[in-house]
Design a protein around this motif. Structure first.
Motif, PDB file in Angstrom:
ATOM      1  N   GLN A   1      -0.358 -33.227  11.889  1.00  0.00           N
ATOM      2  CA  GLN A   1      -0.228 -33.812  13.231  1.00  0.00           C
ATOM      3  C   GLN A   1      -0.544 -32.772  14.298  1.00  0.00           C
ATOM      4  O   GLN A   1      -1.294 -33.010  15.230  1.00  0.00           O
ATOM      5  CB  GLN A   1       1.195 -34.326  13.447  1.00  0.00           C
ATOM      6  CG  GLN A   1       1.538 -35.562  12.660  1.00  0.00           C
ATOM      7  CD  GLN A   1       0.847 -36.790  13.227  1.00  0.00           C
ATOM      8  OE1 GLN A   1       0.571 -36.848  14.412  1.00  0.00           O
ATOM      9  NE2 GLN A   1       0.536 -37.739  12.390  1.00  0.00           N
ATOM     10  N   ASN A   2       0.086 -31.584  14.142  1.00  0.00           N
ATOM     11  CA  ASN A   2      -0.130 -30.521  15.127  1.00  0.00           C
ATOM     12  C   ASN A   2      -1.588 -30.126  15.180  1.00  0.00           C
ATOM     13  O   ASN A   2      -2.164 -29.973  16.255  1.00  0.00           O
ATOM     14  CB  ASN A   2       0.678 -29.272  14.750  1.00  0.00           C
ATOM     15  CG  ASN A   2       2.105 -29.435  15.187  1.00  0.00           C
ATOM     16  OD1 ASN A   2       2.388 -30.261  16.050  1.00  0.00           O
ATOM     17  ND2 ASN A   2       2.997 -28.689  14.574  1.00  0.00           N
ATOM     18  N   ASP A   3      -2.188 -29.965  13.994  1.00  0.00           N
ATOM     19  CA  ASP A   3      -3.604 -29.591  13.948  1.00  0.00           C
ATOM     20  C   ASP A   3      -4.448 -30.620  14.666  1.00  0.00           C
ATOM     21  O   ASP A   3      -5.369 -30.288  15.399  1.00  0.00           O
ATOM     22  CB  ASP A   3      -4.093 -29.519  12.488  1.00  0.00           C
ATOM     23  CG  ASP A   3      -3.639 -28.248  11.825  1.00  0.00           C
ATOM     24  OD1 ASP A   3      -2.998 -27.436  12.499  1.00  0.00           O
ATOM     25  OD2 ASP A   3      -3.914 -28.088  10.618  1.00  0.00           O
ATOM     26  N   LEU A   4      -4.115 -31.884  14.435  1.00  0.00           N
ATOM     27  CA  LEU A   4      -4.940 -32.935  15.030  1.00  0.00           C
ATOM     28  C   LEU A   4      -4.773 -33.009  16.543  1.00  0.00           C
ATOM     29  O   LEU A   4      -5.726 -33.252  17.269  1.00  0.00           O
ATOM     30  CB  LEU A   4      -4.628 -34.292  14.390  1.00  0.00           C
ATOM     31  CG  LEU A   4      -5.262 -34.476  13.015  1.00  0.00           C
ATOM     32  CD1 LEU A   4      -4.800 -35.772  12.384  1.00  0.00           C
ATOM     33  CD2 LEU A   4      -6.784 -34.474  13.103  1.00  0.00           C
ATOM     34  N   VAL A   5      -3.532 -32.771  17.004  1.00  0.00           N
ATOM     35  CA  VAL A   5      -3.312 -32.799  18.455  1.00  0.00           C
ATOM     36  C   VAL A   5      -4.124 -31.671  19.093  1.00  0.00           C
ATOM     37  O   VAL A   5      -4.858 -31.867  20.066  1.00  0.00           O
ATOM     38  CB  VAL A   5      -1.806 -32.660  18.783  1.00  0.00           C
ATOM     39  CG1 VAL A   5      -1.600 -32.407  20.261  1.00  0.00           C
ATOM     40  CG2 VAL A   5      -1.055 -33.907  18.335  1.00  0.00           C
ATOM     41  N   THR A   6      -4.019 -30.466  18.503  1.00  0.00           N
ATOM     42  CA  THR A   6      -4.770 -29.337  19.051  1.00  0.00           C
ATOM     43  C   THR A   6      -6.265 -29.604  18.946  1.00  0.00           C
ATOM     44  O   THR A   6      -7.027 -29.360  19.891  1.00  0.00           O
ATOM     45  CB  THR A   6      -4.441 -28.055  18.235  1.00  0.00           C
ATOM     46  OG1 THR A   6      -3.067 -28.044  17.982  1.00  0.00           O
ATOM     47  CG2 THR A   6      -4.860 -26.813  18.961  1.00  0.00           C
ATOM     48  N   ALA A   7      -6.678 -30.128  17.779  1.00  0.00           N
ATOM     49  CA  ALA A   7      -8.101 -30.392  17.583  1.00  0.00           C
ATOM     50  C   ALA A   7      -8.593 -31.399  18.620  1.00  0.00           C
ATOM     51  O   ALA A   7      -9.680 -31.260  19.175  1.00  0.00           O
ATOM     52  CB  ALA A   7      -8.348 -30.922  16.175  1.00  0.00           C
ATOM     53  N   LYS A   8      -7.762 -32.390  18.914  1.00  0.00           N
ATOM     54  CA  LYS A   8      -8.173 -33.412  19.875  1.00  0.00           C
ATOM     55  C   LYS A   8      -8.367 -32.785  21.266  1.00  0.00           C
ATOM     56  O   LYS A   8      -9.364 -33.035  21.937  1.00  0.00           O
ATOM     57  CB  LYS A   8      -7.126 -34.526  19.933  1.00  0.00           C
ATOM     58  CG  LYS A   8      -7.546 -35.660  20.830  1.00  0.00           C
ATOM     59  CD  LYS A   8      -6.489 -36.714  20.897  1.00  0.00           C
ATOM     60  CE  LYS A   8      -6.778 -37.652  22.057  1.00  0.00           C
ATOM     61  NZ  LYS A   8      -5.749 -38.639  22.234  1.00  0.00           N
ATOM     62  N   GLU A   9      -7.404 -31.919  21.633  1.00  0.00           N
ATOM     63  CA  GLU A   9      -7.524 -31.266  22.949  1.00  0.00           C
ATOM     64  C   GLU A   9      -8.801 -30.429  23.022  1.00  0.00           C
ATOM     65  O   GLU A   9      -9.544 -30.466  23.995  1.00  0.00           O
ATOM     66  CB  GLU A   9      -6.322 -30.343  23.189  1.00  0.00           C
ATOM     67  CG  GLU A   9      -5.081 -31.103  23.599  1.00  0.00           C
ATOM     68  CD  GLU A   9      -3.821 -30.253  23.500  1.00  0.00           C
ATOM     69  OE1 GLU A   9      -3.944 -29.040  23.222  1.00  0.00           O
ATOM     70  OE2 GLU A   9      -2.735 -30.807  23.684  1.00  0.00           O
ATOM     71  N   ARG A  10      -9.035 -29.669  21.932  1.00  0.00           N
ATOM     72  CA  ARG A  10     -10.202 -28.782  21.953  1.00  0.00           C
ATOM     73  C   ARG A  10     -11.503 -29.564  21.954  1.00  0.00           C
ATOM     74  O   ARG A  10     -12.442 -29.243  22.675  1.00  0.00           O
ATOM     75  CB  ARG A  10     -10.158 -27.838  20.754  1.00  0.00           C
ATOM     76  CG  ARG A  10      -9.047 -26.825  20.917  1.00  0.00           C
ATOM     77  CD  ARG A  10      -8.958 -25.915  19.722  1.00  0.00           C
ATOM     78  NE  ARG A  10      -7.817 -25.028  19.876  1.00  0.00           N
ATOM     79  CZ  ARG A  10      -7.310 -24.317  18.892  1.00  0.00           C
ATOM     80  NH1 ARG A  10      -7.833 -24.372  17.693  1.00  0.00           N
ATOM     81  NH2 ARG A  10      -6.293 -23.526  19.102  1.00  0.00           N
TER      82      ARG A  10
END
Ligand SMILES: Nc1ncnc2c1ncn2[C@@H]1O[C@H](COP(=O)(O)OP(=O)(O)O)[C@@H](O)[C@H]1O
Ligand SMILES: Nc1ccn([C@@H]2O[C@H](COP(=O)(O)OP(=O)(O)O)[C@@H](O)[C@H]2O)c(=O)n1
Length: 523
Positions: free
Chosen positions: A175-184
């Motif tokens: 989840q965390n990876d995806l949230v960060t990935a989405k922002e980036r």
């Protein structure tokens, strides 16, 4: 543009290893049973169950699918039907309200459904729930006599506890990876200058496979809804990201200490790197604009160096200098590298010296101030001393040979692995002399950007008894800075080396920005 955030709908991507324990589903109560899940390439969700044949049979099946469009369609239909069946089964399951009920729910969940259920019931998998399992386990463990049934229960509860803890951890990470990935990814897609955004992200080590996965999902979704333009656009971005990720991977495989990107390097400039290359550097020359790696070569001798550059490389290109692990790495230290060099630039009074002192103490750099070296030369009474003093009094620039020689000697006498060169190069002539005499370039340039009136105020308040801190000389120094030093900053900017820091604010605030910069460079 299509946008999809699949964190909740695709929990299966965690690829956890916990399917190895699942006693109840195997029907082998009372023994530890290991179920090994075999992944079938054309059936990633495992909806068709384990493969029927061995490796050859699987290959045969895959080839048939590739050849035969009817078989492919039938296969896809089967997958869809199976997915739908599973969805309905999931929906039919009643989710219990109590912790005790939830324990039984998970024990009755099929192994292949566990990831999905963990994702669906993540909010319920909280500390009180795990405490509940722990209490039940403790009751069994500390019972005076244990029946066979209790032994069975202990095994299945422990297995479930392990699976759920690992599953929750993997899910949260995803989840965390995806949230960060989405922002980036949003930042990349929305930026007006994608190239520099990507380069910045490369420097901060922010490009990873999660971004690529998310981008792939968005490309697939745009393709499904026939958004051709969006697909083409995102595929371009994908090619660039992939390229940078490959560089990064390459760097990590080579056990590198730091990665320095220089944009727009010409072949002549690369030639000036020859000495560095000999000192066990790796150079990867990539074509930025054609997207895709031209080649990468590990250069540890002149022969490699020649073959690297005799090859036809499109220009302009990006040279990625990957400095091998200098601290005892590479060739084991026998062929030790020069230190990491950071030039620190900024107008007179912008706070270079002040910040350098702090960088030196916090990040283990040796601090070489060009001005201090020149003043030391004056006070040493050398024959050049008087000439240097006259020049400094007038705010002019001392001949480059003198300054570079002083810097070179100072560098030779330090065994620091990182060096800050403060107040140098002051002009293009300084820069070129440095490259010629030392055969090297800085790895990083920090530029302290400060308004003139603030610099004047600071210089007049410096009170160090300097011959040049009077308003007449200050005016001349500021002019020299504008005319001669700014072109140097521009030069290094065009090569992607400059990190500009706003030098207004308190010393502490400015150091905060410096600290961020060094953190992003992984110091
Ligand atoms: N952020 C700041 N705010 C106010 N004064 C500062 C700040 N940073 C440095 N100074 C003071 O300004 C003067 C010039 O700073 P210095 O570091 O010597 O500049 P430079 O090396 O760029 O000429 C010094 O007296 C220093 O104490
Ligand atoms: N690379 C350099 C650095 C300093 N200098 C001389 O040294 C003076 C003082 O430089 P400095 O870096 O100590 O101080 P600031 O001008 O940055 O406050 C400059 O004004 C120049 O006259 C030079 O000639 N060449």
């Amino acid at each position: 543009m299509a946008w999809q955030d699949n964190a909740a709908t695709q929990p299966n991507r965690c690829g956890m290893a916990w399917q190895a324990f699942w006693p109840r589903q195997c029907g082998w109560r009372g023994q530890k049973v290991y179920v090994v899940e075999i992944f079938f390439p054309k059936d990633p969700e495992g909806v068709l169950g384990p493969p029927q044949g061995g490796h050859i049979a699987r290959l045969e099946f895959r080839r048939r699918l590739d050849r035969d469009s009817d078989a492919r369609e039938a296969f896809q239909r089967q997958v869809r039907e199976e997915q739908e069946r599973r969805r309905q089964e999931r929906e039919a399951r009643v989710i219990p309200d109590t912790d005790a009920g939830l324990v039984e729910f998970f024990l009755d969940t099929e192994a292949r459904e566990i990831e999905v259920e963990i994702a669906r019931l993540r909010p319920r998998l909280n500390q009180p729930f795990f405490d509940y399992i722990q209490r039940e386990l403790a009751q069994i463990k500390f019972a005076i006599t244990r029946t066979a049934e209790m032994e069975d229960r202990l095994i299945e509860l422990e297995a479930m506890q392990k699976v759920l803890l690992e599953g929750v951890e993997a899910y949260d990470k995803l989840q965390n990876d995806l949230v960060t990935a989405k922002e980036r990814l949003t930042k990349i897609l929305q930026s007006s200058d994608k190239k520099s955004t990507l380069l910045e992200m490369v420097e901060r080590n922010e490009l990873n496979m999660s971004i690529l996965t998310l981008l792939d999902e968005n490309i697939a979704s745009a393709r499904t809804s026939n958004q051709e333009e969006a697909v083409a656009f995102m595929e371009n971005v994908r090619t660039s990201i992939l390229k940078y990720i490959t560089w990064k991977k390459m760097a990590s495989q080579l056990n590198c200490e730091s990665v320095i990107y220089a944009t727009g390097v010409s072949s002549t400039v690369m030639a000036s790197q020859k000495r560095e290359l000999r000192l066990w550097f790796t150079v990867a020359v990539c074509d930025l604009y054609e997207c895709g790696i031209s080649y990468s070569v590990r250069c540890d001798d002149a022969c490699c160096y020649r073959s690297c550059f005799s090859n036809k490389v499109c220009l302009p290109f990006v040279a990625l200098l990957v400095r091998l692990n200098t601290e005892g790495g590479g060739d084991g230290g026998a062929n030790s590298c020069r230190p990491f060099i950071a030039f620190v630039l900024g107008g007179p009074g912008s706070g270079k010296g002040t910040q350098c002192a702090r960088i030196a103490s916090d990040f283990g750099f040796a601090h070489l101030s060009a001005g201090d070296l020149l003043r030391h030369e004056i006070s040493s009474g050398s024959d050049k001393g008087q000439m240097i003093l006259d020049i400094i009094k007038e705010g002019r620039i001392v001949p480059s040979e003198i300054t570079v020689e002083l810097i070179r000697k100072a560098m030779e006498t330090t065994d620091a692995k990182r060096v800050l060169i403060d107040g140098f190069p002051r002009c293009e002539e300084n820069r070129i002399a440095f490259e010629r005499i030392t055969g090297t370039e800085p790895d990083l340039v920090i530029f302290f950007d400060c308004p003139e009136d603030e610099m004047v105020k600071r210089l007049l308040g410096r009170n160090q008894g300097r011959v040049d801190d009077n308003i007449e000389t200050i005016k001349k120094r500021l002019k020299v800075f504008d005319n001669l030093n700014i072109p140097v900053v521009d030069y290094y900017s065009s090569r992607g080396k400059v990190h500009k820091i706003d030098a207004t604010g308190t010393e502490e605030e400015i150091f905060g920005a410096v600290r961020n910069l060094f953190a992003s460079l992984r110091f």
